[in-house]
Design a protein around this motif. Structure first.
Motif, PDB file in Angstrom:
ATOM      1  N   ILE A 253       0.832  -1.207   0.000  1.00 42.43           N
ATOM      2  CA  ILE A 253       0.000   0.000   0.000  1.00 42.43           C
ATOM      3  C   ILE A 253       0.864   1.254   0.000  1.00 42.43           C
ATOM      4  O   ILE A 253       0.584   2.223  -0.720  1.00 42.43           O
ATOM      5  CB  ILE A 253      -0.934  -0.024   1.223  1.00 42.43           C
ATOM      6  CG1 ILE A 253      -1.894  -1.210   1.128  1.00 42.43           C
ATOM      7  CG2 ILE A 253      -1.722   1.278   1.321  1.00 42.43           C
ATOM      8  CD1 ILE A 253      -2.757  -1.408   2.360  1.00 42.43           C
ATOM      9  N   SER A 254       1.933   1.260   0.774  1.00 43.05           N
ATOM     10  CA  SER A 254       2.810   2.432   0.829  1.00 43.05           C
ATOM     11  C   SER A 254       3.480   2.685  -0.512  1.00 43.05           C
ATOM     12  O   SER A 254       3.544   3.829  -0.982  1.00 43.05           O
ATOM     13  CB  SER A 254       3.867   2.241   1.923  1.00 43.05           C
ATOM     14  OG  SER A 254       3.272   2.047   3.179  1.00 43.05           O
ATOM     15  N   GLY A 255       3.970   1.627  -1.141  1.00 47.87           N
ATOM     16  CA  GLY A 255       4.625   1.792  -2.435  1.00 47.87           C
ATOM     17  C   GLY A 255       3.675   2.257  -3.518  1.00 47.87           C
ATOM     18  O   GLY A 255       3.995   3.158  -4.316  1.00 47.87           O
ATOM     19  N   VAL A 256       2.489   1.670  -3.569  1.00 47.45           N
ATOM     20  CA  VAL A 256       1.506   2.065  -4.579  1.00 47.45           C
ATOM     21  C   VAL A 256       1.031   3.492  -4.337  1.00 47.45           C
ATOM     22  O   VAL A 256       0.853   4.280  -5.276  1.00 47.45           O
ATOM     23  CB  VAL A 256       0.322   1.084  -4.582  1.00 47.45           C
ATOM     24  CG1 VAL A 256      -0.798   1.594  -5.488  1.00 47.45           C
ATOM     25  CG2 VAL A 256       0.782  -0.293  -5.042  1.00 47.45           C
ATOM     26  N   ALA A 257       0.824   3.876  -3.064  1.00 43.25           N
ATOM     27  CA  ALA A 257       0.390   5.232  -2.751  1.00 43.25           C
ATOM     28  C   ALA A 257       1.428   6.257  -3.184  1.00 43.25           C
ATOM     29  O   ALA A 257       1.095   7.300  -3.773  1.00 43.25           O
ATOM     30  CB  ALA A 257       0.110   5.359  -1.249  1.00 43.25           C
ATOM     31  N   GLY A 258       2.704   5.987  -2.916  1.00 40.49           N
ATOM     32  CA  GLY A 258       3.749   6.906  -3.342  1.00 40.49           C
ATOM     33  C   GLY A 258       3.849   7.022  -4.849  1.00 40.49           C
ATOM     34  O   GLY A 258       4.012   8.119  -5.394  1.00 40.49           O
ATOM     35  N   ALA A 259       3.738   5.889  -5.544  1.00 41.00           N
ATOM     36  CA  ALA A 259       3.826   5.911  -7.000  1.00 41.00           C
ATOM     37  C   ALA A 259       2.644   6.648  -7.622  1.00 41.00           C
ATOM     38  O   ALA A 259       2.810   7.435  -8.567  1.00 41.00           O
ATOM     39  CB  ALA A 259       3.897   4.479  -7.533  1.00 41.00           C
ATOM     40  N   LEU A 260       1.429   6.421  -7.106  1.00 36.54           N
ATOM     41  CA  LEU A 260       0.253   7.100  -7.647  1.00 36.54           C
ATOM     42  C   LEU A 260       0.318   8.605  -7.400  1.00 36.54           C
ATOM     43  O   LEU A 260      -0.047   9.405  -8.278  1.00 36.54           O
ATOM     44  CB  LEU A 260      -1.017   6.514  -7.015  1.00 36.54           C
ATOM     45  CG  LEU A 260      -1.377   5.081  -7.430  1.00 36.54           C
ATOM     46  CD1 LEU A 260      -2.620   4.615  -6.677  1.00 36.54           C
ATOM     47  CD2 LEU A 260      -1.608   4.992  -8.937  1.00 36.54           C
ATOM     48  N   ALA A 261       0.769   9.003  -6.218  1.00 37.35           N
ATOM     49  CA  ALA A 261       0.882  10.433  -5.919  1.00 37.35           C
ATOM     50  C   ALA A 261       1.894  11.110  -6.839  1.00 37.35           C
ATOM     51  O   ALA A 261       1.652  12.211  -7.358  1.00 37.35           O
ATOM     52  CB  ALA A 261       1.274  10.627  -4.457  1.00 37.35           C
TER      53      ALA A 261
END
Length: 285
Positions: A253-261
């Motif tokens: 979740i942390s990795g996907v959230a950073g990439a999407l942002a």
């Protein structure tokens, strides 16, 4: 002039300058799933070993830190060695250790490895377009297993297509250096006192800082992705309620959230359409 097995002359592009001695050394038949064929490989096994030596030296030190971390997480040295022999991925193995230490589920482990190691599929697809005819199906499978960020970067800089000899050379030393470094680190972690072994475990995280800091200083998108991912990881670690989420899902979740942002705030502009070079141009009046 060199000749194939059937006596026919072996042709090559006129712009490729290869000495006669080198042509003789690298001209050999290859037998794969599709029969026997003669292939002229531009780069030798020795050149692959030479290019892979600096990568191997770097892997040896980083794998030492992984071996220490694995023992501290409760793994036996032999288990840590097997992990490095069948994976060869520093980020994936480190994340896997977190899942193992937290007693995560198999689904959690599978999703974590899929997200972290997906880039290797893209690298293998890209590099497979730059190999010569000596890469049969088994060789392409070996390429997909052995490819890493550093091997991909070095092999992609070659002007001519790479062959099985060169790729075998560049992948050999890093593979055994990663396994050897893991075993040495694991044995050191098992026999050294905690006062000495625990501070040395930070070596692996130092490698990650060395990877993310240079691009984060150059590109704001990378910096935003790193900061948001780190902030989310802290929330999952310390915020009541969220700290019950498994470490594997927290990493995802942390990795996907950073990439999407980063993709939303700093989108990559589309490449301008290339004009046809052969299109007629209007002459000025």
């Amino acid at each position: 002039m060199q000749y194939a097995a059937d006596g026919a002359p072996l042709s090559r592009p006129a712009d490729r300058q290869i000495s006669p001695v080198r042509m003789t050394e690298l001209h050999f038949p290859v037998r794969g799933f599709y029969g026997q064929k003669t292939v002229l490989q531009t780069y030798s096994f020795r050149e692959g070993l030479r290019d892979g030596l600096p990568i191997a030296l770097g892997y040896l030190t980083v794998a030492f830190g992984f071996g220490l971390t694995a023992v501290q997480a409760g793994l036996y040295p032999l288990t840590a060695l097997i992990l490095s022999l069948i994976n060869e991925t520093s980020a994936g193995q480190t994340a896997g250790l977190s899942v193992i230490a937290a007693h995560g589920t198999l689904i959690e482990m599978a999703l974590t490895q899929f997200i972290i190691n997906l880039r290797y599929s893209l690298m293998a697809i890209s590099l497979s377009q730059r190999v010569d005819a000596s890469f049969t199906v088994p060789a392409r499978l070996l390429l997909g297993f052995s490819i890493t960020d550093e091997i991909f970067a070095v092999a992609s800089t070659k002007h001519d297509p790479v062959g099985t000899r060169y790729f075998s050379g560049i992948a050999l030393l890093p593979y055994f250096a990663w396994a050897a470094g893991t075993l040495i680190g694991a044995l050191a972690g098992a026999f050294l006192p905690p006062l000495v072994s625990q501070p040395m475990g930070i070596m692996l995280y130092g490698m990650f800082f060395a990877i993310i800091l240079p691009p984060a200083r150059r590109e704001r998108g990378v910096l935003v992705a790193v900061l948001i991912g780190a902030a989310c990881a802290c929330l999952f670690r310390y915020l009541p309620g969220l700290n019950r989420v498994g470490s594997g899902f927290a990493v995802i979740i942390s990795g996907v959230a950073g990439a999407l942002a980063a993709a939303w705030l700093f989108p990559v502009p589309p490449e301008p359409e290339r004009e046809d070079a052969d299109a007629p141009k209007e002459m000025p009046a």
